[in-house]
Motif scaffolding. Structure first.
Motif, PDB file in Angstrom:
ATOM      1  N   ASP A  12      19.433 -66.607  61.851  1.00  0.00           N
ATOM      2  CA  ASP A  12      18.875 -65.360  60.987  1.00  0.00           C
ATOM      3  C   ASP A  12      17.914 -65.796  60.246  1.00  0.00           C
ATOM      4  O   ASP A  12      19.143 -66.536  59.291  1.00  0.00           O
ATOM      5  CB  ASP A  12      19.301 -63.905  60.503  1.00  0.00           C
ATOM      6  N   GLN A  13      16.699 -66.763  60.103  1.00  0.00           N
ATOM      7  CA  GLN A  13      16.086 -67.204  58.737  1.00  0.00           C
ATOM      8  C   GLN A  13      15.578 -66.222  58.495  1.00  0.00           C
ATOM      9  O   GLN A  13      14.862 -65.942  58.544  1.00  0.00           O
ATOM     10  CB  GLN A  13      15.412 -67.536  60.181  1.00  0.00           C
ATOM     11  N   LEU A  14      15.630 -65.674  56.750  1.00  0.00           N
ATOM     12  CA  LEU A  14      15.456 -65.033  56.338  1.00  0.00           C
ATOM     13  C   LEU A  14      14.263 -65.127  55.528  1.00  0.00           C
ATOM     14  O   LEU A  14      13.527 -66.737  55.625  1.00  0.00           O
ATOM     15  CB  LEU A  14      16.635 -65.404  55.109  1.00  0.00           C
ATOM     16  N   SER A  15      13.239 -64.397  55.200  1.00  0.00           N
ATOM     17  CA  SER A  15      11.910 -64.385  54.288  1.00  0.00           C
ATOM     18  C   SER A  15      11.871 -65.142  53.183  1.00  0.00           C
ATOM     19  O   SER A  15      10.891 -65.164  52.488  1.00  0.00           O
ATOM     20  CB  SER A  15      11.697 -63.126  54.197  1.00  0.00           C
ATOM     21  N   VAL A  16      13.151 -65.289  52.411  1.00  0.00           N
ATOM     22  CA  VAL A  16      12.783 -66.535  50.948  1.00  0.00           C
ATOM     23  C   VAL A  16      14.024 -67.329  50.775  1.00  0.00           C
ATOM     24  O   VAL A  16      14.714 -67.543  51.846  1.00  0.00           O
ATOM     25  CB  VAL A  16      13.464 -65.181  49.827  1.00  0.00           C
ATOM     26  N   LEU A  17      13.516 -68.346  50.499  1.00  0.00           N
ATOM     27  CA  LEU A  17      14.641 -69.216  50.133  1.00  0.00           C
ATOM     28  C   LEU A  17      15.407 -69.184  49.248  1.00  0.00           C
ATOM     29  O   LEU A  17      15.429 -68.774  47.857  1.00  0.00           O
ATOM     30  CB  LEU A  17      13.836 -70.497  49.944  1.00  0.00           C
ATOM     31  N   MET A  18      16.756 -69.271  49.051  1.00  0.00           N
ATOM     32  CA  MET A  18      17.739 -68.784  47.821  1.00  0.00           C
ATOM     33  C   MET A  18      18.580 -70.384  47.862  1.00  0.00           C
ATOM     34  O   MET A  18      18.544 -70.910  49.226  1.00  0.00           O
ATOM     35  CB  MET A  18      18.535 -68.080  48.468  1.00  0.00           C
ATOM     36  N   ALA A  19      18.943 -70.622  46.184  1.00  0.00           N
ATOM     37  CA  ALA A  19      20.283 -71.317  45.792  1.00  0.00           C
ATOM     38  C   ALA A  19      20.990 -70.286  44.321  1.00  0.00           C
ATOM     39  O   ALA A  19      20.266 -69.802  44.975  1.00  0.00           O
ATOM     40  CB  ALA A  19      19.761 -72.974  45.580  1.00  0.00           C
ATOM     41  N   ARG A  20      22.302 -70.570  44.240  1.00  0.00           N
ATOM     42  CA  ARG A  20      23.368 -70.236  42.825  1.00  0.00           C
ATOM     43  C   ARG A  20      23.139 -70.799  42.429  1.00  0.00           C
ATOM     44  O   ARG A  20      22.884 -72.330  43.043  1.00  0.00           O
ATOM     45  CB  ARG A  20      23.660 -69.326  44.513  1.00  0.00           C
ATOM     46  N   GLN A  21      22.987 -70.726  41.296  1.00  0.00           N
ATOM     47  CA  GLN A  21      23.766 -71.449  39.644  1.00  0.00           C
ATOM     48  C   GLN A  21      24.682 -70.819  39.402  1.00  0.00           C
ATOM     49  O   GLN A  21      24.539 -70.003  39.017  1.00  0.00           O
ATOM     50  CB  GLN A  21      21.976 -72.215  39.288  1.00  0.00           C
ATOM     51  N   PRO A  22      25.759 -71.799  39.323  1.00  0.00           N
ATOM     52  CA  PRO A  22      26.432 -70.734  38.625  1.00  0.00           C
ATOM     53  C   PRO A  22      26.655 -71.008  36.952  1.00  0.00           C
ATOM     54  O   PRO A  22      25.505 -71.383  36.729  1.00  0.00           O
ATOM     55  CB  PRO A  22      28.478 -72.060  38.806  1.00  0.00           C
ATOM     56  N   GLN A  40      10.380 -66.720  42.800  1.00  0.00           N
ATOM     57  CA  GLN A  40      10.537 -65.925  41.842  1.00  0.00           C
ATOM     58  C   GLN A  40      10.007 -64.388  41.922  1.00  0.00           C
ATOM     59  O   GLN A  40       9.510 -64.097  41.027  1.00  0.00           O
ATOM     60  CB  GLN A  40      11.129 -66.206  40.547  1.00  0.00           C
ATOM     61  N   ALA A  41       8.876 -64.831  43.427  1.00  0.00           N
ATOM     62  CA  ALA A  41       8.395 -63.472  43.627  1.00  0.00           C
ATOM     63  C   ALA A  41       8.344 -62.414  43.524  1.00  0.00           C
ATOM     64  O   ALA A  41       9.544 -62.211  44.059  1.00  0.00           O
ATOM     65  CB  ALA A  41       7.126 -63.570  44.835  1.00  0.00           C
ATOM     66  N   ASP A  42       7.725 -61.390  43.226  1.00  0.00           N
ATOM     67  CA  ASP A  42       8.746 -59.983  43.358  1.00  0.00           C
ATOM     68  C   ASP A  42       9.552 -59.765  44.553  1.00  0.00           C
ATOM     69  O   ASP A  42       9.974 -58.987  44.116  1.00  0.00           O
ATOM     70  CB  ASP A  42       7.497 -59.137  42.273  1.00  0.00           C
ATOM     71  N   GLY A  43       8.520 -60.297  45.289  1.00  0.00           N
ATOM     72  CA  GLY A  43       9.193 -59.488  46.240  1.00  0.00           C
ATOM     73  C   GLY A  43      10.228 -60.122  46.856  1.00  0.00           C
ATOM     74  O   GLY A  43      11.024 -59.178  48.084  1.00  0.00           O
ATOM     75  N   ASN A  44      10.852 -60.824  46.094  1.00  0.00           N
ATOM     76  CA  ASN A  44      12.463 -61.144  46.773  1.00  0.00           C
ATOM     77  C   ASN A  44      13.075 -60.455  46.317  1.00  0.00           C
ATOM     78  O   ASN A  44      14.182 -60.328  47.531  1.00  0.00           O
ATOM     79  CB  ASN A  44      12.220 -62.863  46.390  1.00  0.00           C
ATOM     80  N   LEU A  45      12.556 -60.089  45.505  1.00  0.00           N
ATOM     81  CA  LEU A  45      13.999 -58.420  45.213  1.00  0.00           C
ATOM     82  C   LEU A  45      14.098 -57.813  45.745  1.00  0.00           C
ATOM     83  O   LEU A  45      14.500 -56.992  46.357  1.00  0.00           O
ATOM     84  CB  LEU A  45      13.687 -58.378  43.291  1.00  0.00           C
ATOM     85  N   GLN A  46      12.964 -57.348  45.910  1.00  0.00           N
ATOM     86  CA  GLN A  46      12.335 -55.863  47.194  1.00  0.00           C
ATOM     87  C   GLN A  46      13.459 -56.252  48.341  1.00  0.00           C
ATOM     88  O   GLN A  46      13.920 -55.853  49.270  1.00  0.00           O
ATOM     89  CB  GLN A  46      11.083 -55.519  47.755  1.00  0.00           C
ATOM     90  N   ALA A  47      13.704 -57.820  48.563  1.00  0.00           N
ATOM     91  CA  ALA A  47      13.670 -58.066  50.153  1.00  0.00           C
ATOM     92  C   ALA A  47      15.285 -58.005  49.797  1.00  0.00           C
ATOM     93  O   ALA A  47      16.270 -57.944  51.141  1.00  0.00           O
ATOM     94  CB  ALA A  47      13.678 -59.955  50.465  1.00  0.00           C
TER      95      ALA A  47
END
Length: 413
Positions: A12-22, A40-47
């Motif tokens: 599954d390929q997501l609609s957003v690119l994500m990474a995490r920072q500790p 950091q678009a608003d739509g990413n939160l809704q996703a």
């Protein structure tokens, strides 16, 4: 295309690119993650909430970590804009797992403050970023928020004691942001910060005359032997026998679920027969990068993520020698692990000139892939080289997170 590359492309390929920072505690344990999104678009939160696949990935991969006591789920920091907050478009996310990070550029009106208070009453921890002590607009927020980020590079280390003194009555958790060196971490620790964010773990603090520990020297000897065409199971066991405890640990991990071997392996020669020299080389590399005394597990974890992601990107690009990409990613923070300058350290590690140039100068295809992985983990998505389709970067990163936790579980058990 390899079977692994085909598997990754079918994910599954997501609609957003994500990474995490500790986000670290005083003891350098990871206590939370900041989620980084493309743009950091608003739509990413809704996703996160509306897209079931994305929400599951955040919960089961991006928020998970393996620590000494086993697997656990950590809270995530989410940046939210004025628009999201004021338009009631914030997804209904579990407050125990998400903290809301409001931005300093926000227009801090009475309506804005009321919305922040409303979120706090729902149980969300509120984080304020981009704080400017000279701007009085922030004063009304200081009694509403829970965590205050202080950008130590912008504010200056010399100015922080006065700022902290003025903030003390508000009893906030202070987060030192953009901590780039271990000396900066030490200074912030002395000032009383409770949380830390930045890349200070990635940088060594070279100690003149420091030597590699004896069991790591033995691992380097094993690597040197593996580089020889004449290497055999017997010749490797002849070296490993000098540290039976280390040999036992290697066999224990190789037998773990992290490798899914068909039956129990009871000697190095047996392991080589079943797995081959290249896979034994991989595991010796993994043991070389396990944490030294006093080093946090997150450093080892990040080395594993880098190594695996470099390898996966090489597979997706159709590169035949993906193992070398793995080695480059894995060893890219070896200097920080040993607190020895990388150039000096590589004089003691038996690697080809091509691998050493990739580590020292980001040169060649392996160096370029390592730079891509570094940019991804920092959330600098616009700087990716696009060597593969952009959604596949996230797939490779996600698989690397899962694989690193599986290996960490084996290494810590």
């Amino acid at each position: 295309m390899s079977k692994l590359a085909s598997t990754l492309e079918s994910e599954d390929q997501l609609s957003v690119l994500m990474a995490r920072q500790p986000i670290f505690s005083k003891s350098q344990d990871v206590v939370a993650f900041e989620l980084l999104f493309r743009g950091q678009a608003d739509g990413n939160l809704q996703a996160i909430k509306d897209d079931i696949a994305t929400f599951d990935v955040v919960m089961n991969t991006y928020a998970n970590i393996v620590a000494d006591e086993g697997s656990k789920r950590l809270p995530c920091y989410l940046k939210i804009t004025d628009k999201v907050l004021l338009n009631d478009s914030l997804p209904d996310l579990p407050p125990s797992l998400f903290s809301l990070e409001i931005l300093g550029r926000s227009d801090i009106t009475p309506e804005f403050i009321a919305k922040v208070k409303e979120c706090a009453q729902k149980g969300y921890r509120i984080v304020l970023a981009d704080y400017d002590p000279q701007d009085p607009k922030f004063d009304l927020l200081l009694n509403v928020i829970h965590v205050l980020k202080l950008d130590i590079q912008r504010l200056g280390l010399s100015e922080l004691p006065n700022i902290i003194h003025k903030l003390r009555p508000h009893q906030l958790d202070l987060l030192a942001d953009k901590v780039e060196t271990k000396d900066e971490f030490r200074q912030c620790l002395e000032m009383g910060f409770s949380l830390y964010q930045g890349y200070f773990l990635s940088h060594p603090m070279p100690v003149k005359g420091k030597k590699i520990s004896s069991n790591k020297v033995l691992l380097l000897q094993l690597l040197g032997e593996l580089e020889q065409d004449s290497a055999t199971g017997a010749s490797l066991e002849g070296i490993a026998i000098n540290d039976p405890a280390l040999t036992y640990k290697i066999l224990k991990v190789v037998n773990s679920a992290a490798f899914n071997v068909p039956r129990e392996i009871n000697s190095l020669s047996h392991a080589i027969t079943l797995l081959g020299m290249e896979q034994i080389r991989r595991w010796i590399m993994l043991f070389l990068t396990t944490a030294q005394d006093g080093k946090p597990n997150q450093l080892t974890r990040n080395m594993l993520i880098r190594g695996r992601m470099c390898e996966l990107l090489a597979e997706l690009m159709g590169n035949a020698n993906s193992m070398n990409y793995f080695i480059v990613g894995l060893l890219s923070q070896l200097d920080a692990l040993f607190d020895i300058d990388m150039k000096e350290l590589l004089n003691e590690v038996p690697l080809s000139h091509e691998l050493k140039d990739a580590l020292l100068h980001f040169s060649g295809p392996m160096g370029e892939t390592l730079k891509d992985v570094e940019n991804y983990e920092r959330g600098q998505f616009e700087q990716l080289s696009a060597s593969v389709d952009r959604p596949l970067y996230e797939v490779a990163y996600r698989h690397s997170l899962k694989w690193s936790e599986q290996v960490m579980n084996a290494l810590l058990s």
